[in-house]
Design a protein around this motif. Structure first.
Motif: not given
Length: 445
Positions: A240-261
């Motif tokens: 579960v911790a790894s899932l949270h961390g990986q999603f945090d990393d993904l948020h950091a590399v996404l630029d488009d707000e629709a993709d972030r949503q």
């Protein structure tokens, strides 16, 4: 976030990059059923909409972590493959449950009653028993626990897993009764069918549990470990911790707000599903699935007593103790049952069960539901199997039912809470929605 770092999974909820909670209406409902295939499909759709190799790499790692969560049982696999192992599990379950009743002479009396009660020449109780077995098996396989899809259906209606369980348990029951000399050529075919059908009720229950308890098979392509992850057996907290961390990393590399949503929606479903399944000892909703689980638990505990004549003796004793015409023993017995069920649910049970939306502000819905379902189940089974002498004396019939109702209630309580919180909408919301639909139908009419 490093796997193994302490994590409060119950407090964590999806947030945006500014640390603000994600709107639950923008994300998928946390109560929506989630399985691995759904989440992997969502991540693939997200990857198809971006060109960055870095984003693709991060999505690949997130996908592997979701699959790991599925492999660890934190998220449903969504896979319902049916193979010979399932049939073997159903066979073993049938043998384990049916064997103890093979030595009970009460089965013969029940079979005679079931086949001998006729209306317009039809053995109504025999037909009712067959319908009951089908309903019980379907409820156990399809309605209890969390949502799982079975895409294979016979004639587009009845799931093939249910058909397999019914057929295997029927054939195994017939074979057991033949080998143990409980049926044979000295009986008429109708007597053989009646005896086998009665034992089949127990055999089908065991077959369904034998198949289900083993769990769903995982897809062959599901990897155990994500790319680049050392070690091979992280515990649930690490996943579960790894899932949270990986999603945090993904948020950091996404630029488009629709993709972030879109990512927020996926994160809300994935992390909530993993946290609920890995650490889900809290129950507050009461759903239609809980009713089905109570029904199955009641059947499971009640059936062994239906072949015991000791039930008659207990019922007679309860009726014999009265004061000023009041059956005080029966009332004390009923009080004991309700208090014990309440203790199982709210005080001593394995889950933290909360009382929410009580009836009239004081009556717990779950406690009342289990008591009513268990009583109706015991009454229906005892009537169908001829254990109430045709209700010739209602007081005696009710005393006998109350005796079986005690153990049925205990089974209903355990059957309800052991699987954890069931998926789906709260039953009050379902009833309110049904009321709204009826009102709309009346307005249209």
């Amino acid at each position: 976030m490093v796997p193994g770092e302490p994590l409060d999974v119950t407090a964590r909820r999806p947030t945006d990059r500014a640390g603000q909670p994600v709107d639950s209406t923008a994300a998928a409902s946390a109560d929506d059923p989630v399985d691995v295939d759904d989440l992997v499909g969502d991540l693939r759709e997200l990857a198809a909409g971006v060109d960055s190799p870095t984003v693709h790499e991060e999505i690949g790692e997130a996908t592997a972590l979701v699959r790991m969560a599925g492999a660890r049982g934190l998220i449903d696999s969504g896979v319902r493959r049916l193979d010979l192992r399932d049939a073997a599990e159903a066979l073993v379950g049938t043998v384990v449950f049916a064997s103890p009743l093979l030595v009970e002479g009460g089965i013969f009396d029940i079979a005679t009653h079931v086949f001998g009660t006729r209306v317009a020449g039809l053995p109504v109780f025999l037909l009712a028993n067959v319908a009951f077995v089908v309903l019980m098996t379907y409820a156990l396989v399809e309605w209890t626990g969390r949502d799982r899809d079975d895409p294979h259906r016979l004639a587009g209606v009845l799931p093939t897993r249910v058909v397999m369980i019914l057929v295997v348990s029927l054939l195994t029951t017939g074979a057991l009764m033949t080998v143990w000399g409980r049926v044979g050529p000295w009986l008429t075919p109708t007597e053989i069918i009646a005896r086998v059908t009665v034992l089949w009720t127990v055999g089908a229950l065991g077959a369904a549990l034998g198949d289900i308890v083993s769990g769903d098979e995982l897809a062959d392509e599901t990897p155990v470990d994500p790319p680049g992850t050392p070690g091979s057996d992280p515990d649930q907290v690490d996943v579960v911790a790894s899932l949270h961390g990986q999603f945090d990393d993904l948020h950091a590399v996404l630029d488009d707000e629709a993709d972030r949503q879109t990512l927020r929606r996926i994160e809300a479903r994935a992390t909530r599903a993993a946290a609920d399944d890995g650490f889900g000892d809290h129950i507050d909703k009461y759903t239609s699935r809980d009713v089905a689980e109570a029904f199955v638990g009641s059947v499971f505990f009640a059936i062994p007593l239906l072949v015991e004549d000791g039930v008659y003796e207990v019922a007679d004793f309860l009726l014999a103790l009265s004061v000023a015409g009041l059956p005080v023993a029966v009332l004390a017995h009923a009080t004991f049952v309700v208090v014990t069920v309440a203790a199982i649910l709210y005080w001593t049970g394995p889950q933290d069960v909360q009382v929410t939306r009580p009836l009239f502000g004081i009556v717990p819905r779950r406690l009342l539901g289990i008591a009513v379902v268990a009583f109706l189940t015991a009454a229906a089974l005892m009537t169908m199997w001829g254990r109430l002498d045709g209700w010739q004396d209602p007081a005696v019939a009710l005393a006998r039912i109350s005796t079986v109702w005690a153990v049925a209630s205990f089974g209903g309580a355990l059957g309800d809470i052991l699987p954890g919180e069931s998926s789906g909408a709260d039953i009050n919301d379902q009833l309110a929605d049904l009321g709204d639909r009826v009102a709309d139908w009346d307005d249209d009419a």
